[in-house]
Design a protein around this motif. Structure first.
Motif, PDB file in Angstrom:
ATOM      1  N   ILE A  33      12.928 -11.303  -5.119  1.00  0.00           N
ATOM      2  CA  ILE A  33      12.657 -10.059  -4.400  1.00  0.00           C
ATOM      3  C   ILE A  33      11.149  -9.891  -4.371  1.00  0.00           C
ATOM      4  CG2 ILE A  33      12.947  -7.561  -4.338  1.00  0.00           C
ATOM      5  CD1 ILE A  33      15.593  -7.898  -5.769  1.00  0.00           C
ATOM      6  N   GLY A  34      10.585  -9.968  -3.174  1.00  0.00           N
ATOM      7  CA  GLY A  34       9.136  -9.868  -3.019  1.00  0.00           C
ATOM      8  C   GLY A  34       8.734  -8.460  -2.613  1.00  0.00           C
ATOM      9  N   LEU A  35       7.619  -8.005  -3.120  1.00  0.00           N
ATOM     10  CA  LEU A  35       7.121  -6.667  -2.820  1.00  0.00           C
ATOM     11  C   LEU A  35       6.044  -6.715  -1.743  1.00  0.00           C
ATOM     12  CD1 LEU A  35       6.753  -5.410  -6.500  1.00  0.00           C
ATOM     13  CD2 LEU A  35       8.740  -5.178  -4.990  1.00  0.00           C
ATOM     14  N   PHE A  36       6.069  -5.751  -0.839  1.00  0.00           N
ATOM     15  CA  PHE A  36       4.961  -5.601   0.098  1.00  0.00           C
ATOM     16  C   PHE A  36       3.704  -5.347  -0.735  1.00  0.00           C
ATOM     17  CE2 PHE A  36       7.462  -3.797   3.985  1.00  0.00           C
ATOM     18  CZ  PHE A  36       8.365  -4.841   3.890  1.00  0.00           C
ATOM     19  N   CYS A  37       2.612  -6.000  -0.387  1.00  0.00           N
ATOM     20  CA  CYS A  37       1.423  -5.887  -1.235  1.00  0.00           C
ATOM     21  C   CYS A  37       0.160  -5.822  -0.389  1.00  0.00           C
ATOM     22  CB  CYS A  37       1.352  -7.072  -2.201  1.00  0.00           C
ATOM     23  SG  CYS A  37      -0.078  -7.031  -3.307  1.00  0.00           S
ATOM     24  N   ALA A  38      -0.470  -4.653  -0.359  1.00  0.00           N
ATOM     25  CA  ALA A  38      -1.760  -4.512   0.312  1.00  0.00           C
ATOM     26  C   ALA A  38      -2.868  -5.087  -0.545  1.00  0.00           C
ATOM     27  CB  ALA A  38      -2.044  -3.045   0.617  1.00  0.00           C
ATOM     28  N   SER A  39      -2.733  -4.956  -1.872  1.00  0.00           N
ATOM     29  CA  SER A  39      -3.693  -5.507  -2.817  1.00  0.00           C
ATOM     30  C   SER A  39      -3.205  -5.209  -4.228  1.00  0.00           C
ATOM     31  CB  SER A  39      -5.080  -4.889  -2.628  1.00  0.00           C
ATOM     32  OG  SER A  39      -5.998  -5.410  -3.565  1.00  0.00           O
ATOM     33  N   GLN A  40      -3.656  -6.010  -5.171  1.00  0.00           N
ATOM     34  CA  GLN A  40      -3.520  -5.654  -6.572  1.00  0.00           C
ATOM     35  C   GLN A  40      -4.903  -5.230  -7.049  1.00  0.00           C
ATOM     36  OE1 GLN A  40      -2.163  -4.189  -8.928  1.00  0.00           O
ATOM     37  NE2 GLN A  40      -0.392  -5.561  -9.180  1.00  0.00           N
TER      38      GLN A  40
END
Length: 400
Positions: free
Chosen positions: A212-219
């Protein structure tokens, strides 16, 4: 050229391309690698003799991700020219968890938690590798192995600091797990697909059954969290912290810190994300990542702020892109058993989000600029496209 960890260190870590995903630690056959912290950021180091097998470098997502080749291999098809920036998907939805407790404890709709619990109860997975907080130092994130419903629920909500979840691969196998589930950011999923593509290491790759991958704008760098704690919460000594949440309280969730003396401090989400973390503490490697919606996951999930389900008792909803047959079957079962409540979502609406713009346009342009000057950059083996196109922002979230 030397192989093994020295190659990884010279070509990835020391060039600023490490994502902190923990994959190298999780696949080392000798257990020679471990994660340490440098400037409070997770970083792999070699603590024992390296056998120079080269697996860690081969599956690392830091410098090399053949994105389209991996996508073709796992999906069996090429992405369509329309909305290509969302990758290959079988369905697009918006929804929330049927269990009210899971929904309210989640970051936005409880979808990820509900799916993991459902997959565990159906025997699709027998454990899940998730992101949690350290019990002794609750201000620090850590990877966790969840083998029960309660352990999965305990790891709910977003973590706005790096979590090297992939470091637990070999530990999970040692503890008898045969069907692994994983929740991760795009870089975590990139490493998983490289493992499965190359069959390295085979005893782990074949056991990963659900991603399950998460939408990611940035860490974000933990330094951003530390500045919030000191400058806005007045906490100079981190030992004063009894509990920390990045999405605590009522939806949409805020920065909530509880001290050992009983005091609770809450910082508004919009203030701390958009006035501290987002403009000042995005990780540099994230600024070159062109995968926003976890394009290689079985199911991709992210906050959805323009939900048609918003009402008086709104508790948040998530957008889902279902990409694989495994993901499709899990979603179908979850809907049939009322684990999830979903509605169809026009995928075009996702393209109007802040995260999409940051990754698919901003990071893509930045990647090309850095390549122009010969700076260290990841290679996605594709021509990136940051061409602007009209989007109806009236139908999209104002913030993300």
């Amino acid at each position: 050229m030397k192989t093994g960890f020295s190659q990884l260190e010279n070509l990835v870590i020391r060039r600023g391309l490490c994502t902190g995903c923990g994959s190298c630690v999780g696949v080392c056959p000798n257990g020679a690698l471990e994660m340490t912290r440098v400037y409070s950021e997770p970083m792999p180091v070699c603590r024992d003799k390296c056998s120079e097998c080269g697996i860690c470098f081969r599956i690392c997502p830091g410098s090399d991700v053949p994105l389209l080749e991996l996508e073709r291999y796992f999906s069996g098809r090429n992405r369509k020219s329309t909305l290509a920036d969302l990758g290959v998907y079988r369905g697009s939805y918006v929804g929330y968890a049927g269990d009210e407790v899971i929904r309210k404890n989640g970051a936005s709709g409880g979808v990820v938690t509900a799916l993991l619990v459902h997959a565990l109860e159906k025997g699709i997975i027998d454990c899940a590798i998730v992101a949690g907080f350290n019990k002794e130092k609750p201000w620090l994130t850590e990877a966790r192995l969840a083998k029960s419903k309660n352990e999965i629920i305990d790891a709910a909500q977003s973590k706005y600091a790096v979590v090297p979840v992939n470091m637990l691969f070999r530990e999970a196998v040692k503890r008898g797990c045969q069907r692994l589930g994983l929740v991760g950011l795009p870089c975590h999923i990139h490493a998983v697909r490289k493992m499965q593509y190359y069959g390295l290491p085979g005893d782990i790759a074949e056991k990963i059954k659900l991603t399950i991958g998460l939408f990611c704008a940035s860490q974000f760098y933990f330094e951003g969290t530390r500045h919030i704690l000191v400058e806005w919460c007045g906490i100079d000594n981190l030992e004063e912290i009894a509990n920390l949440e990045y999405r605590g309280g009522e939806w949409p969730g805020h920065f909530v810190v509880k001290r050992h003396d009983g005091e609770t401090i809450t910082i508004d989400r919009h203030r701390y994300v958009y006035h501290m973390l987002m403009p000042n503490y995005k990780r540099d490697r994230c600024e070159m990542c062109i995968d926003w919606s976890s394009e290689l996951a079985d199911i991709s999930v992210g906050d959805y702020w323009a939900s048609p389900m918003i009402g008086v008792n709104f508790s948040g909803s998530s957008a889902l892109l279902v990409r694989s047959l495994v993901g499709e079957e899990l979603i179908k079962s979850a809907v049939e058993e009322k684990v999830l409540y979903l509605e169809a979502l026009e995928p075009e609406k996702l393209c109007s989000s802040v995260g999409f713009e940051m990754k698919k346009h901003g990071a893509a342009f930045r990647l090309v600029q850095r390549q122009q000057f010969g700076w260290p950059t990841p290679n996605y083996h594709m021509k990136v496209d940051y061409t602007p196109f009209f989007r109806d922002f009236h139908m999209a979230p104002e913030k993300e």
